[in-house]
Design a protein around this motif. Sequence first.
Motif, PDB file in Angstrom:
ATOM      1  N   PHE A   1       0.822  -1.215   0.000  1.00  0.00           N
ATOM      2  CA  PHE A   1       0.000   0.000   0.000  1.00  0.00           C
ATOM      3  C   PHE A   1       0.859   1.269   0.000  1.00  0.00           C
ATOM      4  O   PHE A   1       0.621   2.201  -0.761  1.00  0.00           O
TER       5      PHE A   1
ATOM      6  N   TYR B   1      -3.063  14.562  -4.645  1.00  0.00           N
ATOM      7  CA  TYR B   1      -4.091  13.774  -5.323  1.00  0.00           C
ATOM      8  C   TYR B   1      -3.488  12.651  -6.150  1.00  0.00           C
ATOM      9  O   TYR B   1      -4.000  11.543  -6.190  1.00  0.00           O
TER      10      TYR B   1
ATOM     11  N   ILE C   1      -7.232   0.315  -3.383  1.00  0.00           N
ATOM     12  CA  ILE C   1      -8.346   0.067  -2.468  1.00  0.00           C
ATOM     13  C   ILE C   1      -9.624  -0.278  -3.239  1.00  0.00           C
ATOM     14  O   ILE C   1     -10.314  -1.249  -2.929  1.00  0.00           O
TER      15      ILE C   1
ATOM     16  N   HIS D   1     -16.341  -2.426   1.803  1.00  0.00           N
ATOM     17  CA  HIS D   1     -15.863  -1.119   2.234  1.00  0.00           C
ATOM     18  C   HIS D   1     -16.230  -0.883   3.699  1.00  0.00           C
ATOM     19  O   HIS D   1     -15.393  -0.513   4.515  1.00  0.00           O
TER      20      HIS D   1
ATOM     21  N   ILE E   1     -10.793  12.579  10.315  1.00  0.00           N
ATOM     22  CA  ILE E   1     -11.158  12.107   8.986  1.00  0.00           C
ATOM     23  C   ILE E   1     -12.415  12.812   8.489  1.00  0.00           C
ATOM     24  O   ILE E   1     -12.507  13.215   7.332  1.00  0.00           O
TER      25      ILE E   1
ATOM     26  N   ALA F   1      -9.504  13.203  -7.253  1.00  0.00           N
ATOM     27  CA  ALA F   1      -9.840  12.090  -6.363  1.00  0.00           C
ATOM     28  C   ALA F   1     -10.383  12.616  -5.045  1.00  0.00           C
ATOM     29  O   ALA F   1     -10.456  11.920  -4.066  1.00  0.00           O
ATOM     30  N   GLY F   2     -10.751  13.856  -5.030  1.00  0.00           N
ATOM     31  CA  GLY F   2     -11.116  14.521  -3.792  1.00  0.00           C
ATOM     32  C   GLY F   2     -12.257  13.871  -3.043  1.00  0.00           C
ATOM     33  O   GLY F   2     -12.253  13.813  -1.824  1.00  0.00           O
ATOM     34  N   ASN F   3     -13.233  13.362  -3.762  1.00  0.00           N
ATOM     35  CA  ASN F   3     -14.320  12.733  -3.032  1.00  0.00           C
ATOM     36  C   ASN F   3     -14.425  11.238  -3.338  1.00  0.00           C
ATOM     37  O   ASN F   3     -15.496  10.664  -3.328  1.00  0.00           O
ATOM     38  N   ASP F   4     -13.310  10.659  -3.633  1.00  0.00           N
ATOM     39  CA  ASP F   4     -13.266   9.214  -3.751  1.00  0.00           C
ATOM     40  C   ASP F   4     -13.601   8.620  -2.389  1.00  0.00           C
ATOM     41  O   ASP F   4     -13.051   9.014  -1.367  1.00  0.00           O
ATOM     42  N   ALA F   5     -14.502   7.694  -2.391  1.00  0.00           N
ATOM     43  CA  ALA F   5     -14.953   7.115  -1.134  1.00  0.00           C
ATOM     44  C   ALA F   5     -13.832   6.380  -0.405  1.00  0.00           C
ATOM     45  O   ALA F   5     -13.909   6.145   0.789  1.00  0.00           O
ATOM     46  N   ALA F   6     -12.783   6.041  -1.135  1.00  0.00           N
ATOM     47  CA  ALA F   6     -11.719   5.249  -0.533  1.00  0.00           C
ATOM     48  C   ALA F   6     -10.745   6.089   0.301  1.00  0.00           C
ATOM     49  O   ALA F   6      -9.847   5.552   0.933  1.00  0.00           O
ATOM     50  N   TRP F   7     -10.944   7.408   0.303  1.00  0.00           N
ATOM     51  CA  TRP F   7     -10.032   8.267   1.063  1.00  0.00           C
ATOM     52  C   TRP F   7     -10.001   7.911   2.535  1.00  0.00           C
ATOM     53  O   TRP F   7      -8.956   7.949   3.171  1.00  0.00           O
ATOM     54  N   ASP F   8     -11.135   7.575   3.074  1.00  0.00           N
ATOM     55  CA  ASP F   8     -11.150   7.281   4.499  1.00  0.00           C
ATOM     56  C   ASP F   8     -10.308   6.047   4.805  1.00  0.00           C
ATOM     57  O   ASP F   8      -9.675   5.972   5.854  1.00  0.00           O
ATOM     58  N   ILE F   9     -10.257   5.113   3.867  1.00  0.00           N
ATOM     59  CA  ILE F   9      -9.467   3.910   4.085  1.00  0.00           C
ATOM     60  C   ILE F   9      -7.974   4.250   4.121  1.00  0.00           C
ATOM     61  O   ILE F   9      -7.221   3.704   4.929  1.00  0.00           O
ATOM     62  N   ILE F  10      -7.553   5.168   3.288  1.00  0.00           N
ATOM     63  CA  ILE F  10      -6.154   5.600   3.306  1.00  0.00           C
ATOM     64  C   ILE F  10      -5.761   6.036   4.703  1.00  0.00           C
ATOM     65  O   ILE F  10      -4.730   5.622   5.243  1.00  0.00           O
ATOM     66  N   GLU F  11      -6.607   6.853   5.289  1.00  0.00           N
ATOM     67  CA  GLU F  11      -6.249   7.399   6.592  1.00  0.00           C
ATOM     68  C   GLU F  11      -6.431   6.393   7.718  1.00  0.00           C
ATOM     69  O   GLU F  11      -5.602   6.299   8.624  1.00  0.00           O
ATOM     70  N   LEU F  12      -7.491   5.617   7.636  1.00  0.00           N
ATOM     71  CA  LEU F  12      -7.697   4.605   8.671  1.00  0.00           C
ATOM     72  C   LEU F  12      -6.558   3.601   8.668  1.00  0.00           C
ATOM     73  O   LEU F  12      -6.088   3.169   9.721  1.00  0.00           O
TER      74      LEU F  12
END
Lengths: 170, 170
Positions: free
Chosen positions: A31, A115, A125, A137, A160, B12-23
């Motif tokens: 990752f 970005y 992901i 997800h 977040i 990619a600003g509102n890609d739903a996967a962003w939260d996974i990056i941070e988590l």
Amino acid sequence: MEGAAVAAVAPAGNDAAWDIIELLFFAYRDFVGDPDEVLLKYAFGRAHHRVLHFVNRNPGMKVADLLDILNITKQSLGRVLKQLVDQGFILQKEGEQDRRQRLLYATPKGEALSYKLAQLQTERINRAFAELGPGAHDAARRFLTAMIDSDNREGVLRQIARGDRAKPRG
Amino acid sequence: MEGAAVAAVAPAGNDAAWDIIELLFFAYRDFVGDPDEVLLKYAFGRAHHRVLHFVNRNPGMKVADLLDILNITKQSLGRVLKQLVDQGFILQKEGEQDRRQRLLYATPKGEALSYKLAQLQTERINRAFAELGPGAHDAARRFLTAMIDSDNREGVLRQIARGDRAKPRG
DNA sequence: AATTTATGTCAGTCATGTTGACATATTTTG
DNA sequence: CAAAATATGTCAACATGACTGACATAAATT
């Protein structure tokens, strides 16, 4: 009884969670490996990536907040932050209420790089979620959240959520 | 350039996967943070931990295999491996068929430390699964597996399976 | 006998973390 | 207002764990 058999001799040897230890290692290795090639072209490392990412997600954040998130010393941060500022990826603005603060913002250039790097990771992901089907997800989110220190958890989630609020255009 | 003009693009600003990056960042940070305190007492770092862990899980593995898993150079490995050997956590045995090989084994002392460290991590993992209810383990396993590079994935799974085979005493 | 392979080692460099001490500007407090 | 606390920056020294490149040795393979 099942429990008795498992508890026998080996201390943690056949704990079912062992596979997760290793999967987490390999998954995280791959990752964070994605962005590395891109970063090389900028002569940046993972430290720069982390700083840029969180600043981009939290426009106007304080240096102290960033230190808390990254869990490093200000001297460590100082080095990479200075490079990012000098090269025009991040800018610092004096706080309006508190003029000691240097609030951090990604420049358009910084935003673009952030970005670009995030995209490599979201691709991975989303590829995974596409493989796994619906519900994946949510399950991943819940698993990762549960893995975070419970004292920090609320702060992280707020963090977040703040990021989501800061970027919601499109 | 007052930070207000966010005129650029939002790829990619509102890609739903962003939260996974941070988590994933926070979860991994806490996950590897647990063993650090213990390692401090031995004057070891994460590099030692990784080496010890995989050797313990794969008794008799070759140096070359370890290099592949860790994705580092033999010079990097050499330093930490030497310390682990010198201090009696790992021993090297000449291969029987191929006497160039130095097969790696954890000593009882090494095994004990490896388990101690793993226990901190399995505690966190099991705590998470207990919170999340049944099915969480399987979901986590599938998610993490899907996050691994697909070229490596089979090798990794074989690797983990080998480890499970090597330790089942009770 | 020559080459390849598995491993080890020396030497130098880089990235990123650490501690400790100190500086400066600004806000808060007594 | 003066003193103390806070937010940030900086200098210097050091540790860890990566890296590259070159070279060494023993054993296996061709």
